[in-house]
Write a protein that holds these residues in place. Structure first.
Motif, mmCIF file in Angstrom:
data_model
loop_
_atom_site.group_PDB
_atom_site.id
_atom_site.type_symbol
_atom_site.label_atom_id
_atom_site.label_comp_id
_atom_site.label_asym_id
_atom_site.label_seq_id
_atom_site.Cartn_x
_atom_site.Cartn_y
_atom_site.Cartn_z
ATOM 1 N N GLN A 482 0.853 -1.192 0.000
ATOM 2 C CA GLN A 482 0.000 0.000 0.000
ATOM 3 C C GLN A 482 0.894 1.250 0.000
ATOM 4 O OE1 GLN A 482 -1.112 2.666 2.141
ATOM 5 N NE2 GLN A 482 -2.488 3.184 0.439
ATOM 6 N N HIS A 483 0.512 2.200 -0.812
ATOM 7 C CA HIS A 483 1.330 3.384 -1.086
ATOM 8 C C HIS A 483 1.708 4.176 0.176
ATOM 9 C CE1 HIS A 483 2.597 6.639 -3.848
ATOM 10 N NE2 HIS A 483 2.158 7.451 -2.891
ATOM 11 N N HIS A 484 0.743 4.426 1.031
ATOM 12 C CA HIS A 484 1.021 5.271 2.201
ATOM 13 C C HIS A 484 1.785 4.519 3.284
ATOM 14 C CE1 HIS A 484 -2.269 7.117 -0.038
ATOM 15 N NE2 HIS A 484 -1.526 8.186 0.148
ATOM 16 N N ALA A 486 4.045 2.422 2.440
ATOM 17 C CA ALA A 486 5.413 2.532 1.900
ATOM 18 C C ALA A 486 6.033 3.880 2.279
ATOM 19 C CB ALA A 486 5.400 2.348 0.377
ATOM 20 N N HIS A 487 5.233 4.950 2.196
ATOM 21 C CA HIS A 487 5.738 6.262 2.623
ATOM 22 C C HIS A 487 6.227 6.189 4.085
ATOM 23 C CE1 HIS A 487 5.214 9.256 -0.493
ATOM 24 N NE2 HIS A 487 3.949 8.942 -0.710
ATOM 25 N N VAL A 488 5.391 5.624 4.952
ATOM 26 C CA VAL A 488 5.728 5.562 6.383
ATOM 27 C C VAL A 488 6.977 4.698 6.588
ATOM 28 C CG1 VAL A 488 4.930 4.856 8.674
ATOM 29 C CG2 VAL A 488 3.312 5.907 7.068
ATOM 30 N N TRP A 506 0.515 12.000 4.164
ATOM 31 C CA TRP A 506 -0.347 12.932 3.437
ATOM 32 C C TRP A 506 0.252 13.238 2.078
ATOM 33 C CZ3 TRP A 506 -2.182 17.370 7.251
ATOM 34 C CH2 TRP A 506 -3.035 16.807 8.209
ATOM 35 N N ASP A 507 -0.504 12.939 1.039
ATOM 36 C CA ASP A 507 -0.031 13.248 -0.309
ATOM 37 C C ASP A 507 -1.210 13.423 -1.246
ATOM 38 O OD1 ASP A 507 -0.969 10.689 -0.736
ATOM 39 O OD2 ASP A 507 0.939 9.855 -1.414
ATOM 40 N N GLY A 508 -0.947 13.379 -2.548
ATOM 41 C CA GLY A 508 -2.002 13.612 -3.523
ATOM 42 C C GLY A 508 -2.865 12.392 -3.745
ATOM 43 N N THR A 509 -2.232 11.265 -3.998
ATOM 44 C CA THR A 509 -2.961 10.092 -4.452
ATOM 45 C C THR A 509 -2.243 8.806 -4.105
ATOM 46 O OG1 THR A 509 -3.885 11.194 -6.374
ATOM 47 C CG2 THR A 509 -3.669 8.846 -6.536
ATOM 48 N N GLY A 510 -2.994 7.825 -3.640
ATOM 49 C CA GLY A 510 -2.452 6.486 -3.487
ATOM 50 C C GLY A 510 -3.620 5.517 -3.413
ATOM 51 N N ASN A 736 8.321 12.864 -0.629
ATOM 52 C CA ASN A 736 7.385 12.639 -1.731
ATOM 53 C C ASN A 736 7.559 11.221 -2.287
ATOM 54 O OD1 ASN A 736 9.630 12.668 -3.567
ATOM 55 N ND2 ASN A 736 9.640 14.897 -3.372
ATOM 56 N N ASP A 737 6.994 10.969 -3.465
ATOM 57 C CA ASP A 737 7.016 9.608 -4.008
ATOM 58 C C ASP A 737 8.417 9.108 -4.354
ATOM 59 O OD1 ASP A 737 4.363 9.534 -3.568
ATOM 60 O OD2 ASP A 737 3.760 9.144 -5.645
ATOM 61 N N GLY A 738 9.414 9.998 -4.337
ATOM 62 C CA GLY A 738 10.798 9.573 -4.533
ATOM 63 C C GLY A 738 11.268 8.630 -3.434
HETATM 64 FE FE FE Z 1 2.676 9.506 -2.444
#
Ligand code: FE
Ligand code: ZN
Ligand code: ZN
Length: 756
Positions: A482-484, A486-488, A506-510, A736-738
């Motif tokens: 899951q995208h978020h 992965a961010h965490v 918190w971001d634009g889309t996932g 960010n997504d980087g």
């Molecule tokens: Fe993102």
């Protein structure tokens, strides 16, 4: 006499570390040897205890500027042994490659001095370098890092260069790209059709003349082409924008000197340190009012400017000649990967550039300029390219080899090898065939550099990302992450947190695990999994993906959720007024019926909605533009007030609708935009603290593209600390997504470890 072994890990190869150790040993009267191996550098030192202690301290304290020591272990202490000489031993053969590859380094002060000394044999030589500076990652074709494994292998060193290369006391001892005008690469000026106009100094002079005359120049740099134009000139900058088809997105500026940059921008100590570091990134700086040395077209409507200093000798020579700031943006059409080959550049950039400044040192791979922003006196990398990539994270344990293919936008790729995670350079959005080709190349490249054969491939949960399709073709089992989460995980990995943490993603889309679009998430996370404990109240986005480009759509989605069909009667609001009557009917039906209007909890779209509501932006030219404008709208003196909101701890729903109602009243009541923008940001900070208090976990991870916002990040960090909690934010890994590939990798590793 005592014999000691030091094991040193970090960025210690390709940065002049062995000659440094050699000189240090001579100074401290220490005998023994130093050598590179697959994990870093090993030193065996013999001497009396005092000398060894001083030697050990100096290893860390006086290390070359470009070295980054991650660990130094004193491994073995044997009494006795005899003195003797100190030597630089041959490298140990590479078995499991986990040595760090040095990133490209900006030209050092010593080389700068030689380059400007008319009596030096490298006077005005555009490819001067030494063990402390010069190209690395952009010229490496295979490991170990030796000249035959670089794109310098086609150049045979002259006698003078060879002598330096072999002299352990020389600054160019084993400097793999060592060269001079006798034996090394050279520059040429080409017309837009690729015919040669001038060489060497005349080529640089010709390029400077073209810039002075307002032309657009394509220059082959370190990791790709730059497009350049006189940053002071409205006409030159507009011409570049028009030809590159880049309408509003801010362009980076290269200033000839730090002093000149300081005239146009406020530069604090940390920002100056970043700009002048060997990594020489683009730093986002606050512009000074009324001190504008650059055209308004460089960063229209933006109170920040992306600034960098000349980092290669070639950039330096050009900057010295012109003496004014130039726009220096990546050589591509919007959203395509940066161009690295001069023949390809003539094909792809021939309609953009008037002339080409090229050279004959091949670029092994694209490396874009990095972007950093300073938060609370430290840098946060927003784009990891030149100088910052590849970077590695110590995993603290041996991990199975996993490949992480990254998300869709701001894509990067990550792999695990031994006890490290390696994250490659910024690739970009995987939308065009060229971008996909660059992506494929980047994967092959990372796989061969690290001799990597993955046992699993981690990818985004989103079924339609190009990276998801790519993962399926690699030939190993895939793990959907899951995208978020992965961010965490990416921020946890950076700070070596095992959890549980409260991740504010918190971001634009996932893609959410309930099939809706997420983006305002609070996840309690460990290395093994997560629970979504809270999220922003979902609202509908009329038109789906179109909404990301039109903040007015987010705004009416929010208004409709709060006011129902009555939202469209609020014609006094800029967001509603931005739709024609016919559009209002269509969008109204989408919202009323929930057709082509997916639900989202996205914080990025909440920012869009509020930027639209206060009338800042109804259609954006690039991702994140509206949020950036809302942050900048706050101005130098922010208000203390915030708006109302509601949090239901039982359902975890964080309701922004009280805030929306207050803001609507402020907009209709003609409260200043700066005031509303400030109150909005303060409310988000308060929301974070409220949820954190209610969850009761002290380690709070702030991640996702929204935390590129300095006001939000600093506000949240300060408030969480004041509430006695421990906030963590991104530094080396982009928020960010980087950063997502690293998070995917961590999840993939955990999954594989769970299997044994
Ligand atoms: Fe993102
Ligand atoms: Zn140097
Ligand atoms: Zn030479």
């Amino acid at each position: 006499m005592t014999t000691v072994t030091f094991r040193i890990e970090g960025v210690v190869q390709g940065v002049g570390f062995r000659p440094f150790v050699f000189r240090l040993a001579l100074r401290h009267g220490v005998a023994g040897w130093v050598r590179n191996d697959s994990e870093g550098v090993t030193v065996e030192a013999r001497g009396n205890t005092d000398a060894l202690d001083c030697f050990e301290h100096a290893l860390v304290d006086d290390a070359p500027a470009a070295a980054r020591i991650v660990s130094l272990r004193r491994e073995r202490v044997v009494a006795g042994g005899i003195g003797g000489a100190f030597a630089i031993a041959a490298s140990a053969p590479a078995d499991a490659v986990s040595a760090f590859i040095s990133p490209d380094l900006a030209v050092c002060d010593d080389c700068r001095r030689e380059m400007s000394d008319p009596t030096d044999r490298r006077f005005a030589y555009p490819f001067i370098n030494c063990t402390n500076c010069g190209p690395r990652y952009s010229i490496i074709q295979a490991l170990p890092y030796d000249r035959p494994n670089t794109t310098m292998r086609g150049f045979t060193m002259c006698e003078a260069c060879e002598a330096e290369y072999r002299d352990p006391l020389h600054r160019r001892f084993h400097a793999q790209p060592n060269a001079c005008q006798e034996c090394g690469p050279s520059v040429a000026l080409w017309a837009r059709d690729g015919t040669e106009q001038a060489r060497d100094a005349h080529a640089i002079r010709g390029t400077a003349d073209a810039l002075r005359a307002g032309a657009v120049v394509a220059m082959k740099g370190l990791g790709g082409f730059h497009l350049m134009a006189d940053a002071r000139s409205d006409a030159a900058v507009s011409l570049l924008r028009q030809r590159k088809r880049r309408e509003e997105k801010p362009l980076a500026v290269m200033y000839p000197s730090l002093d000149m940059a300081c005239r146009d921008c406020v530069v604090d100590e940390a920002e100056a340190a970043a700009l002048t570091s060997p990594w020489a990134p683009i730093a986002l700086l606050r512009r000074r009012d009324g001190h504008d040395g650059v055209s308004d077209h460089v960063a229209p409507g933006s109170s920040t400017l992306g600034v960098m200093l000349p980092y290669t000798p070639l950039h330096g020579l050009l900057a010295d000649d012109i003496g004014f700031p130039v726009v220096a943006t990546s050589g591509n059409l919007s959203e395509e990967p940066i161009c690295i080959d001069e023949r390809e550049a003539v094909m792809r950039l021939g309609d953009i550039a008037d002339v080409f400044l090229v050279h004959d040192r091949p670029i092994a791979r694209q490396v874009d300029d990095s972007v950093v922003r300073v938060f609370r006196g430290g840098t946060t990398v927003l784009r990891a390219g030149r100088g910052y990539a590849p970077f590695s994270i110590d995993l603290g344990r041996q991990a199975p080899p996993v490949l992480a293919v990254g998300p869709h936008m701001k894509n990067t790729i990550a792999v695990s090898s031994g006890d490290k995670a390696f994250v490659g350079q910024h690739i970009g959005t995987l939308d065009t065939p060229q971008a996909l080709e660059a992506y494929r190349r980047a994967h092959k490249d990372l796989a061969s550099l690290y001799a990597h054969e993955p046992v699993a491939v981690a990818r985004d949960l989103h079924p339609d990302y190009a990276s998801t399709a790519y993962a399926a073709g690699v030939g190993a089992p895939t793990v959907a992450v899951q995208h978020h989460y992965a961010h965490v995980l990416s921020c946890m990995a950076e700070h070596r947190l095992a959890g549980p943490v409260l991740g504010v993603a918190w971001d634009g889309t996932g893609h959410g695990d309930d099939g809706t679009v997420w983006g305002g998430e609070f996840l309690v996370a460990t290395r093994d999994g997560y629970e979504r404990v809270a999220h922003l109240r979902p609202f509908r986005l009329p038109g789906g993906d179109t909404a990301a480009r039109e903040p007015r759509r987010s705004a009416v989605g929010l208004l409709h959720a709060a006011y129902g069909d009555g939202a469209f009667a609020m014609r006094g609001l800029p967001s509603v007024a931005a739709f024609s009557q016919a559009e209002r009917r269509v969008v109204g039906q989408m919202l009323a019926r929930g057709v082509n209007a997916p639900l989202t909890s996205s914080a990025g779209r909440l920012f869009d909605g509020f930027a639209s509501l206060v009338g800042l932006k109804q259609r954006v030219a690039f991702e994140g533009q509206a949020a950036m404008m809302l942050e900048q709208a706050i101005g130098p003196t922010a208000p203390d007030e915030s708006y109302e909101y509601e949090y239901d701890a039982a359902t975890g729903v964080l309701d922004w609708s009280p805030m929306l109602r207050c803001a609507v009243a402020d907009v209709t009541g003609s409260v200043a935009t700066s005031e509303i923008a400030g109150r909005y940001h303060n409310t988000l900070v308060a929301m974070i603290v409220t949820v954190a208090r209610s969850v009761g976990i002290d380690d709070i991870v702030l991640t996702g593209g929204c935390f590129q916002n300095a006001y939000l990040t600093e506000g949240a960090v300060n408030a969480l600390e004041a509430a006695g909690m421990q906030p963590h934010w991104h530094c080396r890994v982009p928020p960010n997504d980087g950063g997502v590939a690293l998070g995917q990798l961590m999840a993939g590793i955990a999954q594989m470890e769970g299997c044994d």
